[in-house]
Enzyme design. Structure first.
Site, PDB file in Angstrom:
ATOM      1  N   ARG A 186       1.466 -10.737  15.708  1.00 36.45           N
ATOM      2  CA  ARG A 186       2.728 -10.078  15.377  1.00 36.45           C
ATOM      3  C   ARG A 186       3.397  -9.470  16.598  1.00 36.45           C
ATOM      4  NH1 ARG A 186       1.853  -9.354   9.632  1.00 36.45           N
ATOM      5  NH2 ARG A 186       3.467  -8.152   8.597  1.00 36.45           N
TER       6      ARG A 186
ATOM      7  N   LYS B 114       5.255 -16.720   3.715  1.00 37.36           N
ATOM      8  CA  LYS B 114       4.053 -17.138   4.452  1.00 37.36           C
ATOM      9  C   LYS B 114       2.845 -17.241   3.507  1.00 37.36           C
ATOM     10  CE  LYS B 114       4.317 -13.623   7.339  1.00 37.36           C
ATOM     11  NZ  LYS B 114       5.495 -12.962   6.760  1.00 37.36           N
TER      12      LYS B 114
ATOM     13  N   ARG C 275       9.761  -2.214   7.902  1.00 37.93           N
ATOM     14  CA  ARG C 275       9.017  -3.430   8.273  1.00 37.93           C
ATOM     15  C   ARG C 275       9.931  -4.469   8.898  1.00 37.93           C
ATOM     16  NH1 ARG C 275       6.869  -4.567   2.735  1.00 37.93           N
ATOM     17  NH2 ARG C 275       6.093  -6.534   3.540  1.00 37.93           N
TER      18      ARG C 275
ATOM     19  N   ARG D 115       2.990  -4.099  -4.315  1.00 38.02           N
ATOM     20  CA  ARG D 115       2.496  -3.397  -3.135  1.00 38.02           C
ATOM     21  C   ARG D 115       3.311  -2.133  -2.884  1.00 38.02           C
ATOM     22  NH1 ARG D 115       2.083  -7.953   1.463  1.00 38.02           N
ATOM     23  NH2 ARG D 115       2.847  -6.188   2.673  1.00 38.02           N
TER      24      ARG D 115
ATOM     25  N   ARG E 261       8.442  -8.861  -5.683  1.00 36.79           N
ATOM     26  CA  ARG E 261       7.122  -9.455  -5.433  1.00 36.79           C
ATOM     27  C   ARG E 261       6.011  -8.749  -6.221  1.00 36.79           C
ATOM     28  NH1 ARG E 261       4.853 -10.536   0.574  1.00 36.79           N
ATOM     29  NH2 ARG E 261       5.113  -8.297   0.882  1.00 36.79           N
TER      30      ARG E 261
HETATM   31  P1  ADP Z   1       4.081  -9.349   4.767  1.00 34.43           P
HETATM   32  O1  ADP Z   1       3.316 -10.346   3.943  1.00 34.43           O
HETATM   33  O2  ADP Z   1       5.115  -8.663   3.966  1.00 34.43           O
HETATM   34  O3  ADP Z   1       4.594  -9.918   6.035  1.00 34.43           O
HETATM   35  P2  ADP Z   1       1.521  -8.286   5.572  1.00 34.43           P
HETATM   36  O4  ADP Z   1       0.672  -8.348   4.354  1.00 34.43           O
HETATM   37  O5  ADP Z   1       1.355  -9.379   6.563  1.00 34.43           O
HETATM   38  O6  ADP Z   1       3.049  -8.191   5.131  1.00 34.43           O
HETATM   39  O7  ADP Z   1       1.328  -6.909   6.300  1.00 34.43           O
HETATM   40  C1  ADP Z   1       1.332  -5.687   5.627  1.00 34.43           C
HETATM   41  C2  ADP Z   1       1.075  -4.567   6.632  1.00 34.43           C
HETATM   42  O8  ADP Z   1      -0.232  -4.731   7.207  1.00 34.43           O
HETATM   43  C3  ADP Z   1       2.025  -4.543   7.830  1.00 34.43           C
HETATM   44  O9  ADP Z   1       3.208  -3.821   7.546  1.00 34.43           O
HETATM   45  C4  ADP Z   1       1.158  -3.840   8.874  1.00 34.43           C
HETATM   46  O10 ADP Z   1       1.100  -2.444   8.660  1.00 34.43           O
HETATM   47  C5  ADP Z   1      -0.228  -4.406   8.582  1.00 34.43           C
HETATM   48  N1  ADP Z   1      -0.476  -5.633   9.365  1.00 34.43           N
HETATM   49  C6  ADP Z   1      -0.650  -6.890   8.873  1.00 34.43           C
HETATM   50  N2  ADP Z   1      -0.861  -7.768   9.873  1.00 34.43           N
HETATM   51  C7  ADP Z   1      -0.813  -7.060  11.032  1.00 34.43           C
HETATM   52  C8  ADP Z   1      -0.940  -7.399  12.414  1.00 34.43           C
HETATM   53  N3  ADP Z   1      -1.140  -8.664  12.823  1.00 34.43           N
HETATM   54  N4  ADP Z   1      -0.829  -6.394  13.317  1.00 34.43           N
HETATM   55  C9  ADP Z   1      -0.633  -5.130  12.954  1.00 34.43           C
HETATM   56  N5  ADP Z   1      -0.489  -4.746  11.670  1.00 34.43           N
HETATM   57  C10 ADP Z   1      -0.572  -5.692  10.704  1.00 34.43           C
HETATM   58  P1  ADP Z   2       5.241 -13.259   3.078  1.00 32.69           P
HETATM   59  O1  ADP Z   2       3.778 -13.592   2.976  1.00 32.69           O
HETATM   60  O2  ADP Z   2       5.921 -14.029   4.175  1.00 32.69           O
HETATM   61  O3  ADP Z   2       5.521 -11.802   3.164  1.00 32.69           O
HETATM   62  P2  ADP Z   2       5.366 -14.122   0.266  1.00 32.69           P
HETATM   63  O4  ADP Z   2       4.776 -15.477   0.261  1.00 32.69           O
HETATM   64  O5  ADP Z   2       4.548 -13.002  -0.272  1.00 32.69           O
HETATM   65  O6  ADP Z   2       5.953 -13.770   1.732  1.00 32.69           O
HETATM   66  O7  ADP Z   2       6.754 -14.206  -0.542  1.00 32.69           O
HETATM   67  C1  ADP Z   2       7.564 -13.044  -0.746  1.00 32.69           C
HETATM   68  C2  ADP Z   2       8.149 -13.095  -2.157  1.00 32.69           C
HETATM   69  O8  ADP Z   2       9.118 -14.138  -2.234  1.00 32.69           O
HETATM   70  C3  ADP Z   2       7.126 -13.394  -3.260  1.00 32.69           C
HETATM   71  O9  ADP Z   2       7.501 -12.644  -4.390  1.00 32.69           O
HETATM   72  C4  ADP Z   2       7.269 -14.886  -3.501  1.00 32.69           C
HETATM   73  O10 ADP Z   2       6.956 -15.233  -4.851  1.00 32.69           O
HETATM   74  C5  ADP Z   2       8.756 -15.119  -3.212  1.00 32.69           C
HETATM   75  N1  ADP Z   2       9.058 -16.419  -2.594  1.00 32.69           N
HETATM   76  C6  ADP Z   2       8.298 -17.127  -1.720  1.00 32.69           C
HETATM   77  N2  ADP Z   2       8.924 -18.261  -1.338  1.00 32.69           N
HETATM   78  C7  ADP Z   2      10.117 -18.277  -1.986  1.00 32.69           C
HETATM   79  C8  ADP Z   2      11.241 -19.192  -2.007  1.00 32.69           C
HETATM   80  N3  ADP Z   2      11.235 -20.315  -1.284  1.00 32.69           N
HETATM   81  N4  ADP Z   2      12.289 -18.857  -2.791  1.00 32.69           N
HETATM   82  C9  ADP Z   2      12.287 -17.715  -3.518  1.00 32.69           C
HETATM   83  N5  ADP Z   2      11.285 -16.821  -3.540  1.00 32.69           N
HETATM   84  C10 ADP Z   2      10.207 -17.090  -2.783  1.00 32.69           C
END
Ligand code: ADP
Ligand code: ADP
Ligand code: ZN
Length: 217
Positions: free
Chosen positions: A88, A13, A171, A160, A127
């Site tokens: 979410r 994302k 998660r 992270r 990541r």
């Molecule tokens: P990822 O990119 O791996 O999906 P995020 O950066 O979106 O993770 O989220 C990291 C953490 O921040 C989540 O595990 C949660 O604790 C908190 N968080 C993020 N967005 C939300 C949301 N919309 N509602 C509740 N908690 C959230």
């Molecule tokens: P999210 O915001 O959904 O948690 P991220 O954009 O942070 O996901 O991506 C998670 C990890 O996967 C990062 O290390 C990113 O560089 C890698 N990544 C993202 N898209 C791809 C893909 N299409 N193939 C392989 N690795 C990817």
């Protein structure tokens, strides 16, 4: 145009939002980034959120919804936004509908990035994120040109805390229980477009951009 990027942790994302942000000229609003910014600045909200983030749980809906509402009311979101990581769960989806209605706006579409769990674990364990601009990298799949340094802004990269295996498992569980029901919810509302998130970053970007342009019409 208001778009939501829906998908499990590690789906791509953040990676894709940066590209869509440029192409569509809309700001990227990531709830996780907003929480991490508060954490860095040691705000009251940051301290509260940390307790939940450390365990991989969702931060309570009331504070999350209020935080996103504040962000969407800033002038740079006048033309819309790309929401990432929000909503979410069902309560947040309803909260978002309410805030957009209050602003005289509506949601244009939800882009669902589908990726199976095994692949997510591989992605999250490699990541690295820019401390300054939050751009995600991957040691193998998307390495920066220079080790430990952000291509976009020169900031330092870090891993992270919540990308360690125990927290990743928590998660993913939270995602399957609370967030994945939104796929059907938005499908039934006629707003969902599903995109295959497995494949190289460019291929996924092209598919998302095409879907976003169709929704804009
Ligand atoms: P990822 O990119 O791996 O999906 P995020 O950066 O979106 O993770 O989220 C990291 C953490 O921040 C989540 O595990 C949660 O604790 C908190 N968080 C993020 N967005 C939300 C949301 N919309 N509602 C509740 N908690 C959230
Ligand atoms: P999210 O915001 O959904 O948690 P991220 O954009 O942070 O996901 O991506 C998670 C990890 O996967 C990062 O290390 C990113 O560089 C890698 N990544 C993202 N898209 C791809 C893909 N299409 N193939 C392989 N690795 C990817
Ligand atoms: Zn950077």
């Amino acid at each position: 145009m208001y778009l939501v990027l829906l998908g499990p942790p590690g789906a791509g994302k953040g990676t894709q939002a940066e590209r869509l942000e440029e192409e569509l000229e809309l700001p990227h609003v990531a709830s996780g980034d907003l929480f991490r910014e508060n954490l860095k600045n040691e705000t009251e909200l940051g301290l509260l959120a940390k307790k939940y983030m450390d365990r991989g749980n969702l931060v309570p809906d009331d504070v999350t919804i209020a935080m996103v509402r504040d962000r969407l009311q800033r002038p740079d979101c006048d033309q819309g936004a790309i929401l990432d990581g929000f909503p979410r769960n069902q309560a947040q989806a309803q909260g978002m509908d309410r805030m957009l209605t209050d602003m005289g706006r509506r949601l244009d579409g939800v882009l669902y990035i589908a990726v199976p769990d095994e692949e997510l674990v591989r992605r999250l364990s490699g990541r690295w994120i820019c401390r300054q601009c939050q751009t995600p990298y991957h040691t193998v799949f998307s390495p920066p040109a220079k080790g430990g340094v952000c291509d976009a802004c020169g900031g330092a990269l870090y891993q992270r805390d919540d990308d360690k295996p125990e927290t990743v498992r928590a998660r993913l569980e939270v995602y399957h229980q609370q967030t994945s029901p939104l796929i059907d919810y938005y499908r039934q509302a006629g707003l969902l477009v599903e995109v295959d998130g497995v494949g190289d970053i460019e291929t996924v970007s092209a598919a998302l951009l095409e879907a976003a342009r169709k929704l804009a019409k």
